[in-house]
Design an enzyme around this catalytic site. Structure first.
Site, PDB file in Angstrom:
ATOM      1  N   TYR A  16      25.659 -14.500 -24.531  1.00  0.00           N
ATOM      2  CA  TYR A  16      26.098 -15.148 -23.328  1.00  0.00           C
ATOM      3  C   TYR A  16      25.288 -16.300 -23.157  1.00  0.00           C
ATOM      4  CZ  TYR A  16      28.314 -10.784 -21.461  1.00  0.00           C
ATOM      5  OH  TYR A  16      29.112  -9.711 -21.355  1.00  0.00           O
ATOM      6  N   LYS A  30       2.662   7.890  -7.758  1.00  0.00           N
ATOM      7  CA  LYS A  30       3.875   7.343  -6.913  1.00  0.00           C
ATOM      8  C   LYS A  30       5.037   6.752  -7.775  1.00  0.00           C
ATOM      9  CE  LYS A  30       1.555   2.804  -6.519  1.00  0.00           C
ATOM     10  NZ  LYS A  30       0.421   1.859  -5.864  1.00  0.00           N
TER      11      LYS A  30
HETATM   12  C1  LIG Z   1      -0.521   1.845  -6.723  1.00  0.00           C
HETATM   13  C2  LIG Z   1      -1.872   1.899  -5.855  1.00  0.00           C
HETATM   14  C3  LIG Z   1      -3.104   2.485  -6.861  1.00  0.00           C
HETATM   15  C4  LIG Z   1      -2.913   2.296  -8.406  1.00  0.00           C
HETATM   16  O1  LIG Z   1      -3.076   1.063  -8.897  1.00  0.00           O
HETATM   17  P1  LIG Z   1      -3.201   0.774 -10.331  1.00  0.00           P
HETATM   18  O2  LIG Z   1      -3.427  -0.716 -10.414  1.00  0.00           O
HETATM   19  O3  LIG Z   1      -1.921   1.379 -10.913  1.00  0.00           O
HETATM   20  O4  LIG Z   1      -4.301   1.713 -10.813  1.00  0.00           O
HETATM   21  C5  LIG Z   1      -4.307   2.327  -6.037  1.00  0.00           C
HETATM   22  N1  LIG Z   1      -4.373   2.566  -4.647  1.00  0.00           N
HETATM   23  C6  LIG Z   1      -3.316   2.113  -3.937  1.00  0.00           C
HETATM   24  C7  LIG Z   1      -3.562   2.068  -2.537  1.00  0.00           C
HETATM   25  C8  LIG Z   1      -2.034   1.766  -4.627  1.00  0.00           C
HETATM   26  O5  LIG Z   1      -1.032   1.530  -3.881  1.00  0.00           O
END
Ligand SMILES: *Cc1c(COP(=O)(O)O)cnc(C)c1O
Length: 355
Positions: free
Chosen positions: A243, A39
């Protein structure tokens, strides 16, 4: 002033090691059968390169966040199993079928919107984000699904009591369905065999982040981020840096201004505290992170070593994304998904180039 040819190049370069991604997946898959979570453009690293590399490593099931990501992944991987975590958005069911995407059914409305078996059932066991209430799941009449899943809220905290509570509740509910079960994210895999079930869903560990934050990182580093030194200054009097004039420096210090800033995802909160690597040495940031630049205190290097055009390593050479995240009060996930668009991206390894 003579033009420095090196400065014609992009100010930053990001190298992503696809062999390391593949090796990380194989390592997890050897512990327990694993999918690949890609994702958010594979956590910012480029789904178009990462997903084919995972497939060549043997990964067959992929998770994306939404329909558009799923459609893009289908174009890359015609044969993969692709699950969409956000569920079957009402009115778009035909597109899920067209792209052969498995919606993750998160609530009773999703079940009504998607009556078929080609779906993943998501039961909420304690995350309180997405997923069916356990009582709704228990009332389902042994319906069949491709996969039954839940998601751990505290997998990166092995001692947290919610882990065991979620595991037990999920084991009990998942047993009601005639489908493989999936609970563990990256950190969940390392909570023990009882958390692994039939399919794990690692994301972060594939990309080199540490799934066991209390111990050494068992994964191979994937990302190397470098940025150009733009200017080197030998300080000859008391001065303040950046800054807000928040940092003071004095005669004898040597400062290097480097071409990466918060517009490139180098988070403003990383200073003070963050370090980079230059000519193999650790150097601290000094002063605030600007939009396009940071300043490193390079006094510790032998005089004359640092020159404009040199590359400072912002992630890599032992400076990992988890460490940078800690300096910024955040998590490695946010560092990776924030990596900017101005870097020249190169990919190494990964077998044959993908589509
Ligand atoms: C993002 C996500 C994962 C992966 O999680 P990681 O901590 O990056 O391994 C797995 N399951 C779901 C439902 C997620 O949203």
């Amino acid at each position: 002033m003579t033009r420095q040819p090196g400065m014609m190049a992009p100010p930053g370069r990001l190298r992503i090691d696809l062999d390391a991604v593949a090796a990380n997946w194989r390592k997890l898959n050897a512990l327990t059968p694993s999918a690949g979570v890609v994702k958010a453009n594979a956590y910012g690293l480029g789904m178009d390169r990462v997903a084919p590399a995972l497939q060549r490593a043997g990964c067959r099931t992929f998770f994306v966040a939404g329909l558009d990501e799923g459609a893009a992944l289908r174009a890359l991987l015609p044969d993969a199993e692709i699950a969409v975590l956000s569920g079957p958005v009402e009115g778009f069911q035909a597109l899920y079928r067209e792209y052969r995407l498995l919606p993750v059914l998160n609530h009773m409305g999703d079940l009504a919107a998607w009556p078929g078996e080609d779906a993943v059932l998501h039961i909420d066991t304690g995350m309180t984000r997405l997923g069916l209430d356990p009582s709704d799941a228990a009332a389902l009449d042994r319906q069949r699904f491709r996969l039954v899943m839940s998601h751990l809220a505290c997998a990166d905290e092995p001692e947290h009591p919610l882990n065991e509570a979620q595991r037990r509740l999920f084991a009990e509910l998942a047993a009601r369905f005639d489908a493989p079960a999936s609970l563990a994210n990256s950190s969940g895999i390392f909570l023990g065999a009882g958390y692994r079930f039939d399919l794990a869903r690692p994301g972060m560990a594939l990309y080199g982040l540490n799934p066991t934050p209390d111990g050494p990182n068992p994964m191979r580093p994937v990302v190397r981020l470098e940025a150009r030194v733009l200017q080197v200054r030998e300080v000859d009097r008391p001065l303040t840096v950046g800054y807000g004039a928040t940092a003071e420096t004095r005669a004898g210090r040597v400062l290097a201004t480097v071409a990466a800033g918060y517009a490139d995802g180098y988070l403003r909160a990383a200073s003070p505290g963050a370090e980079a690597s230059l000519h193999g040495r650790r150097v601290p940031l000094i002063g605030r992170v600007s939009m396009d630049s940071i300043v490193l205190d390079v006094t510790g290097l032998p005089p004359g070593t640092v020159k404009p055009g040199d590359w400072a390593v912002l992630i890599g050479e032992g400076v990992d994304a988890d460490e940078l995240a800690a300096a910024a009060g955040t998590i490695g996930y946010e560092i990776l998904t924030s990596l900017g668009a101005r870097y020249a991206r190169t990919y190494t390894g990964g077998g044959e180039p993908g589509a």
